[in-house]
Design an enzyme around this catalytic site. Sequence first.
Site, short mmCIF file in Angstrom:
data_model
loop_
_atom_site.label_atom_id
_atom_site.label_comp_id
_atom_site.label_asym_id
_atom_site.label_seq_id
_atom_site.Cartn_x
_atom_site.Cartn_y
_atom_site.Cartn_z
N THR A 236 0.99 -1.36 -0.46
CA THR A 236 0.28 -0.13 0.48
C THR A 236 0.56 1.27 0.05
OG1 THR A 236 -1.91 -1.34 1.38
CG2 THR A 236 -1.48 1.15 1.55
N HIS B 51 -6.90 -10.84 -0.15
CA HIS B 51 -6.73 -10.26 0.90
C HIS B 51 -7.22 -11.04 1.81
CE1 HIS B 51 -4.37 -8.47 4.09
NE2 HIS B 51 -3.76 -6.99 3.44
N ASN C 249 -3.45 -10.08 7.50
CA ASN C 249 -3.03 -8.79 8.37
C ASN C 249 -4.20 -8.01 9.25
OD1 ASN C 249 -0.60 -8.78 7.46
ND2 ASN C 249 -0.39 -7.84 5.85
N TYR D 202 -7.86 -7.82 8.41
CA TYR D 202 -8.53 -7.03 7.44
C TYR D 202 -10.00 -7.72 7.66
CZ TYR D 202 -5.34 -3.89 6.40
OH TYR D 202 -3.77 -3.14 6.59
N ASN E 210 -2.99 -4.90 12.71
CA ASN E 210 -4.07 -4.44 12.91
C ASN E 210 -4.88 -4.42 14.10
OD1 ASN E 210 -4.31 -2.39 10.77
ND2 ASN E 210 -4.22 -4.93 9.85
#
Length: 371
Positions: free
Chosen positions: A25, A177, A180, A182, A237
Amino acid sequence: MTTLFDPIRLGDIALANRIVMAPLTRNRAPGQLPNDLMRQYYAQRGNPATGAGLIITEATQVCAQGQGYLDTPGIYTPEQVAGWRKITDAVHAEGGKIVVQLWHVGRISHVSLQPGGAAPVSSTSVPANTKTFTADGFVACSTPRPLRLDEIPGLIAAYRQAARYAIDAGFDGVEVHGANGYLLEQFLRDSINDRADAYGGSIANRARLMVEVMQAITAEIGGGRTGIRLSPITPVNDAAQDGDAQALYEYVVRQLAPLKLAFIHVIEGQTGGARDLTAQGVKPFDYAALRALYAGPWLVNNGYTRAMALAAVASGAADLVAFGKAFISNPDLGRRLREDAPLQPLVAATLYGGGAAGYTDYPALAAAVAA
């Protein structure tokens, strides 16, 4: 003996080498639109003779609700598809291959980034104890609301449509994805998922959304053009450890195996950090046992040096190795790995947002040596 520099086939995607550019990102897509600066950035790294055998793009939201950071691109409108088409054409002109990482951030978001200023969605109503990047800089994530059961089919449809748009945009495939902290991992981990319905509780229930998303995408574009990224023990996260990460991720891989995916991409340890987390109280994870459950191509990531990457491929521990930060400051990383040339250091101040500085102005080896 197989080497990092040998060709390989990932399902329907033939690669010239086993060096992969990891998803990174960079927050350089104002209005969520891919642009010409991004086209230059990816093209610089797209020639497999000097760069990557495969590029995995920065995380790209599958719908407006999936956005969690300022100026990240999407792939859910015709304008975004057209922008990505210029990028895939540029990479293909260099002889490279490129897949898009499909992303929904879930609770790692802020109301200022959500349509209509709504609350982000997740598996839970518990906010993540972390920050995200907005027009006001880094701010605390907003309190999410749990996805309703009647919303889940629409979410799965958004992933499926994004995969179709990816093919329309000229991508060679997609990577989902699932890592992480998410959305998909928010459903996976019992440390986050506190639901009492068909998508919470047991391992099978918590894995249900990820499996259904993957089934929908492979039905749309084929398993041979579909990969997934997993991060079994990363704490990023605010993704606290699952009660039994080994059992959870082994179940996930068993469910994915029949889909005959192009690849499974595994982050070993803490994303962008330590590979061994035992000092932090995290149980050791048996990645070899996980790999043994999947007969297809196995991609590894996180802190791999040249020597580690060569050894992993030579031993069969992995089929490919993904490099992240090294590809930011070394657009010709593939050549540098082949020649065992020195790597340029990363400038941390220009990682997120901005323009060409720290993005497309890192010199290639010949220019760096001349300087």
